[in-house]
Design a protein around this motif. Structure first.
Motif, mmCIF file in Angstrom:
data_model
loop_
_atom_site.group_PDB
_atom_site.id
_atom_site.type_symbol
_atom_site.label_atom_id
_atom_site.label_comp_id
_atom_site.label_asym_id
_atom_site.label_seq_id
_atom_site.Cartn_x
_atom_site.Cartn_y
_atom_site.Cartn_z
ATOM 1 N N HIS A 52 0.613 -1.206 -0.120
ATOM 2 C CA HIS A 52 0.008 0.109 0.147
ATOM 3 C C HIS A 52 0.823 1.254 -0.003
ATOM 4 O O HIS A 52 0.499 2.220 -0.669
ATOM 5 N N ASP A 53 1.969 1.215 0.881
ATOM 6 C CA ASP A 53 3.020 2.594 0.887
ATOM 7 C C ASP A 53 3.484 2.686 -0.357
ATOM 8 O O ASP A 53 3.670 3.995 -0.940
ATOM 9 N N LEU A 54 3.942 1.641 -0.977
ATOM 10 C CA LEU A 54 4.624 1.920 -2.346
ATOM 11 C C LEU A 54 3.507 2.267 -3.637
ATOM 12 O O LEU A 54 3.909 3.331 -4.360
ATOM 13 N N MET A 55 2.213 1.940 -3.519
ATOM 14 C CA MET A 55 1.304 2.318 -4.200
ATOM 15 C C MET A 55 1.222 3.794 -3.980
ATOM 16 O O MET A 55 0.789 4.566 -5.324
ATOM 17 N N ASP A 61 -1.523 -9.088 -1.170
ATOM 18 C CA ASP A 61 -0.569 -9.169 -0.137
ATOM 19 C C ASP A 61 -0.116 -7.897 0.457
ATOM 20 O O ASP A 61 0.308 -6.925 -0.356
ATOM 21 N N ASP A 62 0.021 -7.777 1.717
ATOM 22 C CA ASP A 62 0.592 -6.641 2.419
ATOM 23 C C ASP A 62 1.838 -6.291 1.997
ATOM 24 O O ASP A 62 2.078 -5.055 2.111
ATOM 25 N N SER A 63 2.771 -7.259 1.711
ATOM 26 C CA SER A 63 4.057 -6.694 1.400
ATOM 27 C C SER A 63 4.277 -7.271 -0.194
ATOM 28 O O SER A 63 3.782 -8.326 -0.434
ATOM 29 N N VAL A 64 5.193 -6.477 -0.882
ATOM 30 C CA VAL A 64 5.422 -6.851 -2.312
ATOM 31 C C VAL A 64 7.143 -7.063 -2.230
ATOM 32 O O VAL A 64 7.637 -6.400 -1.649
ATOM 33 N N LYS A 65 7.378 -8.140 -2.864
ATOM 34 C CA LYS A 65 8.690 -8.649 -3.263
ATOM 35 C C LYS A 65 9.108 -8.391 -4.712
ATOM 36 O O LYS A 65 8.254 -8.636 -5.635
#
Length: 369
Positions: free
Chosen positions: A262-265, A334-338
């Motif tokens: 979410h933060d990256l988006m 997913d809450d975190s993206v790799k």
């Protein structure tokens, strides 16, 4: 023909069926929805000679019968009616729709001119509706909208004994998702190329149904079918050779970064505000503990923002089309993206930090200077 049905059920059923109607019907009757009243159910059918959609609802059938009326007009009327029982009655060459104090008269189209709908192919297996819907949404974003390349407008659906693999690409990105399912034949090993728009519409309409049943004919059949609850979709497969996408997925990564999805988006959305055009790329520089996002150069408006990010491997700076990047992040689930990289000039792979079932490969943008 005389029918009584609840407004909400009629509106939902005709709204779903009308999605199959062609924008430019080859013959006038194909703009119609076929209404079939029999036993204790009302069946609504649409067919554009490539895709057939059918839905049924419980109804009180006072008089069985068949009629064909303008599908989009009936859908608009059903949606606008008050939440009361609806009566449909065939009176000569018109179908009368009554609900509360509202009455509509719709001219009918020739039933004898309406083509026979294709039969559903043999059952191949079934899958949880929610899982299927999510997977289709994740993959469909990468399908091309360019009808001059029909193969790239499709989703490749690969069926094996215990999994369904879906893939789509428009040459600038590739989306792949694997989901479990229950096959009817443990030796099944088939693939089909299905129009992405049709699958996406089906996925969005599934709602809370429990399962989706897939039906696939042999190599010479050329059709695939999907049934769920009281809905059925049969569509002709696309022809042509889908790209060998497995060769595009990198087997190694020199840099791996993990951050909050979410933060990256939100960071991408803010930084892209200064982009002169929608396709203007943004730069992402990954180094120890952070990713720095930048857009705009020279005398143009500029923006930058840093975000906490764990980075393993070599620092890397890479540029992407921001809308394509947001598409992949938006369906990640997913809450975190790799993010996995080889070099700044080779595709990056986005996946969930907790699961590798979904992979979104994105081509970088080459920057000058």
């Amino acid at each position: 023909m005389k029918i009584r049905v609840e407004q909400s059920e009629l509106s939902e059923a005709i709204g779903w069926t009308a999605r199959t109607l062609p924008m430019r019907p080859a013959t006038p009757v194909l703009a119609g929805v076929k209404i079939t009243a029999s036993a204790d159910s009302l069946q609504l059918s649409a067919f554009d000679l490539e895709v057939a959609g059918q839905s049924s609802v419980s109804a009180v059938i006072d008089e069985p019968g068949v009629a064909v009326v303008s599908g989009r007009l009936l859908a608009d009327i059903a949606k606008a009616l008050p939440a009361q029982p609806v009566e449909l009655a065939l009176d000569g060459s018109r179908v009368t729709v009554r609900c509360g104090r509202a009455t509509f008269g719709l001219p009918t189209l020739p039933v004898e001119d309406y083509p026979a709908l294709p039969e559903i192919p043999p059952l191949a297996g079934e899958v949880a509706a929610g899982v299927f819907s999510d997977a289709v949404a994740q993959v469909a974003i990468a399908a091309s909208r360019d009808d001059t390349l029909p193969v790239l407008t499709g989703i490749r659906v690969e069926l094996t004994a215990d999994s369904i693999n879906m893939a789509a690409t428009d040459r600038y990105r590739l989306a792949v998702r694997q989901i479990p399912w229950q096959s009817a034949d443990p030796s099944i090993d088939q693939a089909a190329l299905v129009k992405a728009k049709q699958l996406a519409d089906l996925g969005r309409s599934l709602g809370s149904t429990d399962t989706v049943r897939l039906a696939l004919g042999g190599d010479d059949d050329g059709r695939i079918g999907f049934t769920s609850a009281r809905r059925e979709l049969v569509t002709r497969l696309l022809s042509g050779d889908f790209p060998k996408y497995q060769q595009l997925l990198p087997s190694e990564a020199h840099t791996v970064a993990v951050t909050n999805t979410h933060d990256l988006m939100e960071s991408v959305k803010r930084v892209k505000l200064v982009a002169a055009e929608r396709t203007t790329p943004i730069r992402l520089a990954f180094s120890d503990g952070e990713v720095l996002l930048r857009a705009g150069t020279g005398d143009d408006a500029q923006a930058s923002e840093s975000l906490e990010c764990s980075v393993e491997g070599e620092p890397i700076e890479i540029a992407f089309n921001p809308d394509y990047l947001l598409d992949g992040l938006g369906v990640l689930g997913d809450d975190s993206v790799k993010l996995s990289f080889t070099t700044a000039m080779k595709p990056a792979v986005l996946s969930g930090a907790e699961s590798g079932d979904y992979r979104y490969l994105l081509m970088p943008v080459r920057l000058g200077g």
